[in-house]
Motif scaffolding. Sequence first.
Motif, PDB file in Angstrom:
ATOM      1  N   THR A  63      20.190 -37.394 -40.647  1.00 19.59           N
ATOM      2  CA  THR A  63      19.131 -35.718 -40.188  1.00 19.59           C
ATOM      3  C   THR A  63      18.222 -35.758 -40.424  1.00 19.59           C
ATOM      4  O   THR A  63      17.102 -36.052 -40.917  1.00 19.59           O
ATOM      5  CB  THR A  63      19.840 -35.110 -41.202  1.00 19.59           C
ATOM      6  OG1 THR A  63      21.046 -35.187 -42.063  1.00 19.59           O
ATOM      7  CG2 THR A  63      19.601 -33.771 -41.232  1.00 19.59           C
ATOM      8  N   TYR A  92      14.865 -30.431 -37.182  1.00 17.49           N
ATOM      9  CA  TYR A  92      13.317 -30.516 -36.267  1.00 17.49           C
ATOM     10  C   TYR A  92      14.246 -29.870 -34.803  1.00 17.49           C
ATOM     11  O   TYR A  92      15.910 -30.285 -34.472  1.00 17.49           O
ATOM     12  CB  TYR A  92      13.857 -31.706 -35.680  1.00 17.49           C
ATOM     13  CG  TYR A  92      12.760 -32.091 -34.774  1.00 17.49           C
ATOM     14  CD1 TYR A  92      11.976 -31.262 -33.865  1.00 17.49           C
ATOM     15  CD2 TYR A  92      12.990 -33.826 -34.442  1.00 17.49           C
ATOM     16  CE1 TYR A  92      10.745 -31.902 -32.947  1.00 17.49           C
ATOM     17  CE2 TYR A  92      12.246 -34.221 -32.594  1.00 17.49           C
ATOM     18  CZ  TYR A  92      11.447 -33.753 -31.824  1.00 17.49           C
ATOM     19  OH  TYR A  92      10.890 -33.789 -31.566  1.00 17.49           O
ATOM     20  N   GLU A  94      14.751 -30.551 -31.739  1.00 21.48           N
ATOM     21  CA  GLU A  94      15.212 -31.077 -30.371  1.00 21.48           C
ATOM     22  C   GLU A  94      15.929 -31.197 -30.472  1.00 21.48           C
ATOM     23  O   GLU A  94      16.686 -32.680 -30.047  1.00 21.48           O
ATOM     24  CB  GLU A  94      13.575 -32.277 -30.492  1.00 21.48           C
ATOM     25  CG  GLU A  94      12.449 -31.722 -29.670  1.00 21.48           C
ATOM     26  CD  GLU A  94      12.208 -30.711 -28.352  1.00 21.48           C
ATOM     27  OE1 GLU A  94      13.156 -32.226 -27.008  1.00 21.48           O
ATOM     28  OE2 GLU A  94      12.355 -29.966 -28.057  1.00 21.48           O
ATOM     29  N   THR A  95      16.303 -31.836 -32.110  1.00 20.39           N
ATOM     30  CA  THR A  95      17.957 -32.565 -32.516  1.00 20.39           C
ATOM     31  C   THR A  95      19.188 -31.522 -32.790  1.00 20.39           C
ATOM     32  O   THR A  95      20.044 -31.995 -32.151  1.00 20.39           O
ATOM     33  CB  THR A  95      17.718 -32.983 -33.472  1.00 20.39           C
ATOM     34  OG1 THR A  95      17.410 -31.873 -34.696  1.00 20.39           O
ATOM     35  CG2 THR A  95      16.834 -34.399 -33.766  1.00 20.39           C
ATOM     36  N   VAL A 101      23.993 -31.241 -33.850  1.00 20.65           N
ATOM     37  CA  VAL A 101      22.654 -32.417 -34.048  1.00 20.65           C
ATOM     38  C   VAL A 101      23.622 -33.474 -32.901  1.00 20.65           C
ATOM     39  O   VAL A 101      24.528 -34.174 -33.653  1.00 20.65           O
ATOM     40  CB  VAL A 101      22.754 -32.148 -35.623  1.00 20.65           C
ATOM     41  CG1 VAL A 101      21.611 -32.539 -35.818  1.00 20.65           C
ATOM     42  CG2 VAL A 101      22.950 -30.944 -36.341  1.00 20.65           C
ATOM     43  N   LYS A 102      22.206 -33.623 -32.237  1.00 16.10           N
ATOM     44  CA  LYS A 102      22.091 -34.922 -32.235  1.00 16.10           C
ATOM     45  C   LYS A 102      21.048 -36.175 -32.288  1.00 16.10           C
ATOM     46  O   LYS A 102      19.638 -35.868 -33.561  1.00 16.10           O
ATOM     47  CB  LYS A 102      21.460 -35.059 -30.319  1.00 16.10           C
ATOM     48  CG  LYS A 102      20.278 -34.518 -29.979  1.00 16.10           C
ATOM     49  CD  LYS A 102      20.274 -34.868 -28.590  1.00 16.10           C
ATOM     50  CE  LYS A 102      18.961 -33.661 -28.024  1.00 16.10           C
ATOM     51  NZ  LYS A 102      17.816 -33.637 -27.082  1.00 16.10           N
ATOM     52  N   ALA A 103      21.475 -37.035 -32.148  1.00 18.17           N
ATOM     53  CA  ALA A 103      20.414 -38.170 -32.478  1.00 18.17           C
ATOM     54  C   ALA A 103      19.056 -38.057 -32.665  1.00 18.17           C
ATOM     55  O   ALA A 103      18.492 -37.719 -31.910  1.00 18.17           O
ATOM     56  CB  ALA A 103      20.785 -39.543 -32.465  1.00 18.17           C
ATOM     57  N   LEU A 104      17.763 -38.617 -33.603  1.00 20.91           N
ATOM     58  CA  LEU A 104      16.719 -38.391 -33.149  1.00 20.91           C
ATOM     59  C   LEU A 104      16.723 -39.322 -31.873  1.00 20.91           C
ATOM     60  O   LEU A 104      16.033 -38.861 -31.242  1.00 20.91           O
ATOM     61  CB  LEU A 104      16.338 -39.118 -34.160  1.00 20.91           C
ATOM     62  CG  LEU A 104      14.531 -39.038 -34.645  1.00 20.91           C
ATOM     63  CD1 LEU A 104      13.983 -37.155 -34.542  1.00 20.91           C
ATOM     64  CD2 LEU A 104      14.711 -39.844 -36.127  1.00 20.91           C
ATOM     65  N   ASP A 106      17.771 -39.959 -29.119  1.00 25.71           N
ATOM     66  CA  ASP A 106      17.549 -39.474 -28.276  1.00 25.71           C
ATOM     67  C   ASP A 106      17.234 -38.334 -27.686  1.00 25.71           C
ATOM     68  O   ASP A 106      17.354 -37.671 -26.590  1.00 25.71           O
ATOM     69  CB  ASP A 106      19.608 -39.247 -28.122  1.00 25.71           C
ATOM     70  CG  ASP A 106      20.918 -39.645 -28.263  1.00 25.71           C
ATOM     71  OD1 ASP A 106      20.526 -41.216 -28.042  1.00 25.71           O
ATOM     72  OD2 ASP A 106      21.895 -40.116 -28.550  1.00 25.71           O
ATOM     73  N   THR A 107      16.266 -37.951 -28.403  1.00 26.87           N
ATOM     74  CA  THR A 107      15.343 -36.992 -28.870  1.00 26.87           C
ATOM     75  C   THR A 107      13.691 -37.247 -27.376  1.00 26.87           C
ATOM     76  O   THR A 107      13.523 -38.753 -27.410  1.00 26.87           O
ATOM     77  CB  THR A 107      14.176 -36.367 -29.863  1.00 26.87           C
ATOM     78  OG1 THR A 107      14.096 -37.144 -30.401  1.00 26.87           O
ATOM     79  CG2 THR A 107      15.554 -35.371 -30.528  1.00 26.87           C
TER      80      THR A 107
ATOM     81  N   GLU B  23      21.300 -45.996 -36.976  1.00 24.40           N
ATOM     82  CA  GLU B  23      21.150 -45.082 -36.561  1.00 24.40           C
ATOM     83  C   GLU B  23      22.063 -46.113 -35.585  1.00 24.40           C
ATOM     84  O   GLU B  23      21.324 -46.300 -34.294  1.00 24.40           O
ATOM     85  CB  GLU B  23      20.318 -44.076 -35.388  1.00 24.40           C
ATOM     86  CG  GLU B  23      19.620 -42.859 -36.527  1.00 24.40           C
ATOM     87  CD  GLU B  23      19.393 -41.964 -35.627  1.00 24.40           C
ATOM     88  OE1 GLU B  23      19.214 -41.608 -34.917  1.00 24.40           O
ATOM     89  OE2 GLU B  23      17.357 -41.925 -36.435  1.00 24.40           O
TER      90      GLU B  23
END
Lengths: 595, 125
Positions: A63, A92, A94-95, A101-104, A106-107, B23
Motif C-alpha cells: 500500500t 497515492y 494514481e493507484t 487499488v492497483k499495484a504501484l 502499474d502506475t 510486488e
Amino acid sequence: MYRSHVLVCGGTGCTSSGSQQIMDTLKEEIKKAGLEAEVSVVQTGCHGLCALGPIMIIYPDATFYSMVKVEDIPEIVNEHLLKGRVVTRLLYQETVTPAGVKALIDTDFYKKQHRIALRNCGIINPEIIEEYIATGGYAALGKVLTEMTPDEVIQCLLDSGLRGRGGGGFPTGLKWKLAKQNDADQKYVCCNADEGDPGAFMDRSILEGDPHAVLEAMAIAGYAIGASQGYIYVRAEYPIAVERLKIAINQAREMELLGKDIFGTGFDFDIDLRLGAGAFVCGEETALMMSIEGNRGEPRPRPPFPAQKGLFGKPTILNNVETYANIPQIILNGPEWFSSMGTEKSKGTKVFALGGKIHNTGLVEIPMGTTLREVIEEIGGGIPGGKKFKAAQTGGPSGGCIPASHYDIPIDYDNLIAIGSMMGSGGLIVMDETDCMVDIAKFFLEFTVEESCGKCTPCRIGTKRMLEILTKITKGTATMEDLDKLEELCYYVKENSACGLGQTAPNPVLSTLRYFRDEYEAHIKEKRCPAGVCKALLSYHIDAEKCRGCTLCARNCPANAITGTVRNPHVIDTDKCIKCGACIEKCKFGAIYKQ
Amino acid sequence: MKSLEELKAIREKMQGQLGLRAEDHNHIRVVVGMATCGIASGARPVLTTLSNLVQEKNLTDKISVTQTGCIGLCQYEPIVEVMAPGQPKVTYIKMNAEKAAEVVERHLIGGHIVDEYTLNSADIK
C-alpha cells in the motif's frame, strides 16, 4: 519475524518534509498498539516520487501512502496495521481505480521505468548490510574474485557498452583497461560523488538508498585494475549520504567485505571518504583529485590522463556514482543483458531528476532511447496548469535546451550532443511557455560565473563578460552588436578554457541562441520579453473593460501604485509599480495583464 | 568474509524476510480477517503464525500473507482466505495457530485443501 514491513522514505526530499518525525511517531504508536513484535519499521532511500513525500509503503500488500503527516499515524496504525483496513484518503491517487487499488508498479510513473541503478532504492534499509546481501549484494564481487580474471572483468564491461553516467559518456571498460595497462606499485579507484549540477540528485539518492552497491563496484574496479585503495569524494552538503556511506563502509569492514584477503582470495581493498566543500569545479576529474590530495580544487592540464598519472601521481580511475551502481548487475546478469537495453551506442538505462514545470517532480530511471515526450508526458505526468511545453534543459550548466521540435527524440548520449545539449549527470528541467529562454541562459551563466575557479582567463573573465551582455539583454539595453559579441565570446570561451567547466559554460547560451534566437531579438529590437519574465521589459496594466472596481488589487498592492474608486475601473501607475504580480494573482476578473 | 558460502548463508537467511517487500501479481494471497470480531476470537496468533511460517520456509516469493477487515461471517472468525491465481477462493473458518500451521503445510506447500476446516464443510443453513 515480522508479518508486515512499513517502509518510510529517508531520502533527503522526504526527510526535509518530516519523515524522521513520522518514523518516530510510527514506532511509538506501534508500541502502544502492542504490535512491535509483528510490524517492523524500515527506513529506506528514495522512491523517486519526491513531489509526493513523505512517502510510506506498507508491505506485504504494498500500500502506497503519500504526503503522510504525523497526525495520520495513529489512524494508519489502528486501521491498517491492526485491523487491515486501508486508509483510503492517504493513498497515492494514481493507484486508486474504480476496481480497487492497483499495484504501484502499474502506475504511469513506475510502469515505463526500468530500475537498475535505483533497483534497491526505496526497497532495502541502506543501513543494514544484510538487506543488501539478501537482494544479491556482494555476489558480483564474490563472482569476480573467485571466477574471473581482471581482464575478463574489463572485457565484460567493454561488451556491456556501459558509458560514464557523470556526463561525458566515456566507455567505462576502456577507462579501466587503460588504467590496468599502466604498471605501478600503487593505483587508486575513485568515486565522483561531487554532484554539482543544479537540479540533479540521482547520485545522492543512490548513496542514500543503496550505498553498498557503490562500495561493491569500487572493489570490483580495484580488482580489475590492480588497486587496493579507493576514495569516495562526496560533498559535505550531502549529510545523509555521508552518514550512510560511513555506516556502510564500517559494516563492510566488519564483515570483511572490505579490508584484507576478501573472500579468502588474497585480494585487499579498502575505501575512505573525502568530503568536498561543494565547489562545482571539483566535479572535474583533475580538480577532484587535487582536492583529495589536500590541494586547492583546481584543474590541471590533461594529458597526462588520470589513467596514467592521477591521484598522488599514480594510475587512477574515476567513475561516477551511477556508473558504479550499474556494475554489480552487469557482472551478475552478463554484458548481453545490459547491452540488450538502450540504443546502438548508448546501452542500459539512465536516471533523470525531473524538475521544473512537471507534475511528478522526482527521480526516474528509463532505458536509453526513451523519448523526451514519454518521459515528460507519461512518466512525469505532463506540465501542470495545461501549459504548453517549450523546452527541456538537460546537462545543467554544461548542457543545453531541447526545444519542442525535438520532443520525440530518443534520449541517448549522441542524440543529445547532436542537438546541442548533453546528457550531463541527468538533471532534466522542464520549461513551459511562461519561461524566458534568455533568463534561463542567464541563470546558468550566473552559476558558472560563481563557480569558475579562476585559474584560466577565458573562463574567469569570459563568462563574466557573457553574463554582463545577457544582463543587458534582459534589461532591454543591449544592441544587436552585443548579441554578435556574445556569440563570438561563447566560441572563444568554449575553445580556450582549461577544463570542462569553462569549455561547456557557453552551452546554455549557444543552445538557446540556436533554437530561440527570436526571443533574444525580441528583447533587443522590440524591448519585449515574449514569455513575460524579464521585469525590466514589462509593465502592468488594467483592462478598463474588464475591471469591475472591486478595489481588491489596490488593497493588495504593496507599492500603492493602483488608484481608483469603488465600481470604477482602476489604473496602475507604472512609475510606482514594482512588478511584483500581486495584483494579477488577486484579480478575480482577469482584468490585469502585463506586456 | 572468507568464503562465498558465508555470503550465501546470510542471503538465504534474509531472503525470506525481504521477500515480503516484493510486488507480484502471481502471488498466492493469504488473507486473515482482522476486524474487531476476528481479533477478539484470536486472529492475531493465526496471522503471525502464517506470516512467520511463510518467511521461515522461504515462500515469500510465492505467497503473501495480509490482513483484511470484517468478512461478515463473524461467528466463524478467525477466518483465513486463500486466493491462488486462477483458482476459486478457499475460506477457512474458526482457525487457530495449530490449524494455520497445518494449512501452510498441507495446502500452501502440499497443494491439497484442508477440507475439514473450510467454510464448505461447515454446516451452514
